[in-house]
Design a protein around this motif. Structure first.
Motif, PDB file in Angstrom:
ATOM      1  N   ALA A  18     -54.496 -11.998 -17.767  1.00 26.64           N
ATOM      2  CA  ALA A  18     -53.955 -13.339 -17.992  1.00 26.64           C
ATOM      3  C   ALA A  18     -53.886 -14.135 -16.687  1.00 26.64           C
ATOM      4  CB  ALA A  18     -52.577 -13.254 -18.627  1.00 26.64           C
ATOM      5  N   ILE A  19     -53.542 -13.491 -15.590  1.00 32.77           N
ATOM      6  CA  ILE A  19     -53.480 -14.191 -14.300  1.00 32.77           C
ATOM      7  C   ILE A  19     -54.868 -14.663 -13.888  1.00 32.77           C
ATOM      8  CG2 ILE A  19     -53.066 -13.858 -11.823  1.00 32.77           C
ATOM      9  CD1 ILE A  19     -50.705 -12.026 -12.658  1.00 32.77           C
ATOM     10  N   PHE A  20     -55.849 -13.768 -13.956  1.00 33.20           N
ATOM     11  CA  PHE A  20     -57.219 -14.161 -13.604  1.00 33.20           C
ATOM     12  C   PHE A  20     -57.757 -15.203 -14.578  1.00 33.20           C
ATOM     13  CE2 PHE A  20     -57.595  -9.946 -11.323  1.00 33.20           C
ATOM     14  CZ  PHE A  20     -57.603 -10.514 -10.063  1.00 33.20           C
ATOM     15  N   SER A  21     -57.388 -15.090 -15.851  1.00 30.43           N
ATOM     16  CA  SER A  21     -57.850 -16.053 -16.845  1.00 30.43           C
ATOM     17  C   SER A  21     -57.239 -17.429 -16.605  1.00 30.43           C
ATOM     18  CB  SER A  21     -57.493 -15.582 -18.253  1.00 30.43           C
ATOM     19  OG  SER A  21     -58.176 -14.410 -18.564  1.00 30.43           O
ATOM     20  N   THR A  47     -58.437 -14.705 -22.396  1.00 32.72           N
ATOM     21  CA  THR A  47     -57.699 -13.448 -22.458  1.00 32.72           C
ATOM     22  C   THR A  47     -57.891 -12.770 -23.810  1.00 32.72           C
ATOM     23  OG1 THR A  47     -56.042 -14.305 -20.926  1.00 32.72           O
ATOM     24  CG2 THR A  47     -55.436 -12.376 -22.203  1.00 32.72           C
ATOM     25  N   GLY A  48     -57.764 -13.537 -24.878  1.00 36.26           N
ATOM     26  CA  GLY A  48     -57.975 -12.965 -26.206  1.00 36.26           C
ATOM     27  C   GLY A  48     -59.389 -12.475 -26.403  1.00 36.26           C
ATOM     28  N   GLY A  74     -65.587  -6.695 -21.751  1.00 40.74           N
ATOM     29  CA  GLY A  74     -64.535  -7.697 -21.851  1.00 40.74           C
ATOM     30  C   GLY A  74     -65.001  -9.072 -21.408  1.00 40.74           C
ATOM     31  N   LEU A  75     -65.770  -9.131 -20.340  1.00 45.53           N
ATOM     32  CA  LEU A  75     -66.270 -10.424 -19.867  1.00 45.53           C
ATOM     33  C   LEU A  75     -67.263 -11.039 -20.848  1.00 45.53           C
ATOM     34  CD1 LEU A  75     -66.707  -9.802 -16.040  1.00 45.53           C
ATOM     35  CD2 LEU A  75     -65.024 -11.256 -17.173  1.00 45.53           C
ATOM     36  N   ILE A  76     -68.088 -10.200 -21.444  1.00 45.82           N
ATOM     37  CA  ILE A  76     -69.001 -10.709 -22.468  1.00 45.82           C
ATOM     38  C   ILE A  76     -68.211 -11.285 -23.631  1.00 45.82           C
ATOM     39  CG2 ILE A  76     -70.704 -10.016 -24.197  1.00 45.82           C
ATOM     40  CD1 ILE A  76     -71.809  -8.084 -22.066  1.00 45.82           C
ATOM     41  N   GLY A  77     -67.175 -10.573 -24.069  1.00 41.35           N
ATOM     42  CA  GLY A  77     -66.336 -11.072 -25.153  1.00 41.35           C
ATOM     43  C   GLY A  77     -65.612 -12.358 -24.791  1.00 41.35           C
TER      44      GLY A  77
END
Length: 95
Positions: A18-21, A47-48, A74-77
């Motif tokens: 969440a912080i990076f997002s 994040t989601g 996760g990054l792809i999603g």
């Protein structure tokens, strides 16, 4: 992978993502302008999408033998979810 984490590590993972997002969402807000969701909205979508990407990859049998593979999924999603939702918002706004 996410099902094997205890509560503390799951909360830490969500907090770090969440912080990076949020930082990424601030930058995207400047780039996307009206087609985006604002800094907080971009953060929520990214994040989601990150955790949804990990969950779906794990559901379809991808084995996370290394943390790099999980981060990649996760990054792809995250990018797919942000791209699809931004595209839908832009198309609905033009109707």
């Amino acid at each position: 992978m996410l099902a094997n984490l205890d509560l503390f590590w799951l909360v830490m993972a969500v907090a770090v993502v969440a912080i990076f997002s949020f930082i990424f969402g601030l930058a995207l807000d400047g780039l996307m302008g009206g087609d985006g969701f604002g800094p907080i909205g971009n953060m929520v979508v990214v994040t989601g999408g990150f955790f949804l990407g990990i969950f779906l990859a794990n559901f379809y049998g991808v084995r996370f033998y290394d943390l790099k593979v999980a981060v990649g999924a996760g990054l792809i999603g995250a990018f797919v979810s942000l791209g699809v939702l931004s595209f839908l918002k832009a198309q609905l706004g033009r109707m």
